[in-house]
Scaffold this motif. Structure first.
Motif, PDB file in Angstrom:
ATOM      1  N   GLU A  41      11.885  47.005  57.935  1.00 26.97           N
ATOM      2  CA  GLU A  41      13.221  46.713  58.447  1.00 26.97           C
ATOM      3  C   GLU A  41      14.012  45.851  57.466  1.00 26.97           C
ATOM      4  N   GLU A  42      15.292  46.158  57.336  1.00 26.94           N
ATOM      5  CA  GLU A  42      16.163  45.412  56.436  1.00 26.94           C
ATOM      6  C   GLU A  42      16.398  44.007  56.979  1.00 26.94           C
ATOM      7  N   VAL A  43      16.381  43.029  56.093  1.00 24.63           N
ATOM      8  CA  VAL A  43      16.647  41.642  56.455  1.00 24.63           C
ATOM      9  C   VAL A  43      18.022  41.257  55.927  1.00 24.63           C
TER      10      VAL A  43
ATOM     11  N   VAL B  98      32.124  28.299  61.724  1.00 23.01           N
ATOM     12  CA  VAL B  98      32.271  29.724  62.045  1.00 23.01           C
ATOM     13  C   VAL B  98      31.375  30.067  63.234  1.00 23.01           C
ATOM     14  N   LEU B  99      31.830  30.972  64.083  1.00 21.01           N
ATOM     15  CA  LEU B  99      31.026  31.470  65.201  1.00 21.01           C
ATOM     16  C   LEU B  99      31.051  32.996  65.211  1.00 21.01           C
ATOM     17  N   PHE B 100      29.889  33.604  65.367  1.00 22.36           N
ATOM     18  CA  PHE B 100      29.792  35.062  65.462  1.00 22.36           C
ATOM     19  C   PHE B 100      29.999  35.466  66.920  1.00 22.36           C
ATOM     20  N   LEU B 101      30.939  36.365  67.149  1.00 23.96           N
ATOM     21  CA  LEU B 101      31.184  36.882  68.489  1.00 23.96           C
ATOM     22  C   LEU B 101      30.756  38.342  68.608  1.00 23.96           C
ATOM     23  N   ARG B 102      30.119  38.856  67.591  1.00 21.03           N
ATOM     24  CA  ARG B 102      29.532  40.187  67.607  1.00 21.03           C
ATOM     25  C   ARG B 102      28.367  40.181  66.617  1.00 21.03           C
ATOM     26  N   PRO B 103      27.525  41.202  66.588  1.00 21.59           N
ATOM     27  CA  PRO B 103      26.358  41.164  65.704  1.00 21.59           C
ATOM     28  C   PRO B 103      26.727  40.988  64.233  1.00 21.59           C
ATOM     29  N   MET B 104      25.946  40.176  63.552  1.00 18.09           N
ATOM     30  CA  MET B 104      26.115  40.035  62.106  1.00 18.09           C
ATOM     31  C   MET B 104      25.879  41.377  61.416  1.00 18.09           C
ATOM     32  N   ASP B 105      25.093  42.245  62.068  1.00 18.07           N
ATOM     33  CA  ASP B 105      24.833  43.583  61.522  1.00 18.07           C
ATOM     34  C   ASP B 105      26.123  44.317  61.183  1.00 18.07           C
ATOM     35  N   ASP B 106      27.182  44.082  61.975  1.00 13.95           N
ATOM     36  CA  ASP B 106      28.427  44.832  61.799  1.00 13.95           C
ATOM     37  C   ASP B 106      29.175  44.419  60.530  1.00 13.95           C
ATOM     38  N   ILE B 107      29.206  43.131  60.239  1.00 14.61           N
ATOM     39  CA  ILE B 107      29.866  42.713  59.000  1.00 14.61           C
ATOM     40  C   ILE B 107      28.976  43.025  57.809  1.00 14.61           C
TER      41      ILE B 107
ATOM     42  N   ALA C 288      27.309  45.637  57.443  1.00 13.49           N
ATOM     43  CA  ALA C 288      27.507  47.068  57.151  1.00 13.49           C
ATOM     44  C   ALA C 288      28.642  47.307  56.171  1.00 13.49           C
ATOM     45  N   PHE C 289      29.554  46.341  55.999  1.00  8.95           N
ATOM     46  CA  PHE C 289      30.646  46.505  55.034  1.00  8.95           C
ATOM     47  C   PHE C 289      30.124  46.648  53.603  1.00  8.95           C
ATOM     48  N   LEU C 290      28.930  46.127  53.343  1.00  4.91           N
ATOM     49  CA  LEU C 290      28.359  46.245  51.997  1.00  4.91           C
ATOM     50  C   LEU C 290      28.267  47.710  51.567  1.00  4.91           C
TER      51      LEU C 290
ATOM     52  N   MET D  92      32.574  35.033  53.513  1.00  4.09           N
ATOM     53  CA  MET D  92      32.559  35.738  52.232  1.00  4.09           C
ATOM     54  C   MET D  92      31.272  36.549  52.091  1.00  4.09           C
ATOM     55  N   LEU D  93      31.413  37.854  52.036  1.00  4.55           N
ATOM     56  CA  LEU D  93      30.293  38.770  51.854  1.00  4.55           C
ATOM     57  C   LEU D  93      30.149  39.080  50.370  1.00  4.55           C
TER      58      LEU D  93
END
Length: 442
Positions: free
Chosen positions: A108-110, A217-226, A228-230, A272-273
């Motif tokens: 699984e990706e980390v 900063v606060l995440f209001l949705r999965p970090m997985d979603d941001i 995915a921009f990569l 910043m990604l």
């Protein structure tokens, strides 16, 4: 007479030999027992004396069949017990080391999340990390850069979280270090230690990609979603940030900046990604050296040139870098870095109005005062939420209820902006963790 005696002795020895052979086979390992059973039951078995042996070993054959059947039953029962033990072990252990996990889980990706904390930012940082874990699906590796007094406090705080939550993350704690220039000068640039983020590509050499966020900063949705921009980066893009403002007429950079900045309104570096591998291998255009400079070689001379013209420290330096290298930057929609500026002058983030806030950035200290109570409501709810409680009952409903007290404020007038993504995310988490894991009993 002698001949008859010799034949009798030979026959007896042969019979004894066969008896020893078949009785000795009963003590063999289980796979061998199975092979003996199959060989002896085969009609084409060509062994000499096979019919003779069957007269002497009828009882041993019966015992052999019984033993094989008992062994298979015991194995099946043992496998069922072991499977149950593995499930219990999974829920107890903190990390994947020494744990029996499916092959898919091991591969699984980390995701990598970095934060820099100095001064009194311990509690705020732990709340940010907590928000990332509440909603995310993939495992997260935290890279925490902290002053010495805070390092042990971070370790103590993270180790107190429940084992079910601890299984979702790993962490490393690093000292504050700067590889070039004067460390004390870098440390005091803008906010304490904020410039550390500029050196992440240099320090984390083994990390390919990383999400950096400020402590507020606060995440209001999965970090997985941001994360995915990569995969949406083109061949030249190596970092992503959101615009500093949506309206140029009231943006800070467009009105007051005394240095080059990215685009029309500049970018905000609170979220910043980064593709660190690309950053390390790129030569960046600049106004000093025509041939370009590597990231590490660029930082100090850039600071020396603009230090008397920058206001927001490391964020200004990033704006200067991407002003000269615009092809390297991917820009997020504003809902991925939603700040008071997006609502205190009237709502100006269309993405948040349509989809809800994805990442809340409480700059200006709004989590800890009453200037923007809508932001404080969300922060307090996540800060006080016990990990073991129900997300809807102990997180979403308190936020929804307390928002009624903020409707007379500029940002509180649009509660759906704050609540829409939270509700959607909680439903997704519930479906993934509860509904999809329920299996009918057989």
């Amino acid at each position: 007479m002698r001949i008859h005696c010799k034949l009798f002795v030979i026959a007896v020895c042969f019979g004894v030999f066969l008896l020893l052979y078949f009785f000795g086979g009963n003590s063999a390992d289980d796979p061998l027992l199975k092979e003996v059973e199959e060989d002896n039951s085969s009609p084409s078995s060509p062994e000499p004396g096979h019919n003779v042996a069957s007269k002497f070993t009828k009882k041993s054959h019966d015992e052999l069949h019984i033993r094989v059947e008992e062994t298979l039953k015991e194995r099946k029962k043992g496998n069922m017990i072991n499977r149950g033990a593995n499930v219990n072990t999974k829920s107890r252990q903190r990390s994947g080391v020494g744990r029996l996990t499916p092959k898919r889980a091991r591969a699984e990706e980390v995701m990598h999340l970095a934060v820099v904390a100095c001064g009194n930012r311990l509690d705020e940082t732990l709340t940010m990390l907590k928000s990332a874990l509440l909603f995310s699906f993939k495992r997260i590796k935290f890279h925490i850069f902290a002053e010495d007094p805070l390092a042990s406090q971070f370790e103590k705080g993270l180790n107190q979280w429940p084992s079910a939550i601890s299984a979702k993350f790993q962490y490393n704690i690093y000292p504050i270090t700067f590889s070039v220039g004067n460390a004390e000068e870098w440390k005091k640039l803008f906010k304490p230690c904020a410039a550390q983020r500029l050196f992440l590509p240099v320090i984390l050499k083994e990390v390919d990609s990383l999400l950096y966020v400020d402590t507020d900063v606060l995440f209001l949705r999965p970090m997985d979603d941001i994360w995915a921009f990569l995969k949406t980066f083109n061949s030249t893009q190596l970092a992503a940030m959101a615009p500093e403002h949506e309206v140029p007429k009231i943006g800070w950079y467009s009105r007051f900046a005394r240095h080059p900045f990215y685009g029309v309104t500049g970018v905000n570096s609170g979220v910043m990604l980064m593709n660190l591998t690309r950053i390390r291998s790129t030569l960046f255009k600049n106004s000093m050296i025509p041939g370009g400079l590597s990231w590490e070689d660029l930082l100090h001379p850039l600071y020396q040139k603009y230090k008397n013209h920058i206001t927001w420290g490391d964020q200004d330096l990033l704006n200067i870098i991407f002003h000269y290298n615009p092809e390297c930057l991917f820009t997020f929609p504003c809902q991925w870095n939603y700040r008071p500026d997006h609502c205190m002058y009237g709502s100006n983030c269309k993405g948040a109005e349509e989809e809800g806030v994805s990442i809340l950035h409480g700059n200006r200290g709004v989590y800890h005062d009453d200037k923007q109570p809508a932001f404080k409501v969300v922060y307090d709810a996540i800060h006080d939420f016990p990990f073991e409680d129900n997300l809807f009952q102990s997180l979403f409903y308190p936020i929804q209820t307390k928002f009624l007290d903020t409707v007379n404020t500029l940002c509180g007038r649009i509660p759906q902006v704050f609540l829409k993504q939270v509700e959607k995310t909680m439903r997704k988490v519930y479906e993934d963790k509860v509904v999809r894991h329920v299996r009918p009993h057989k």
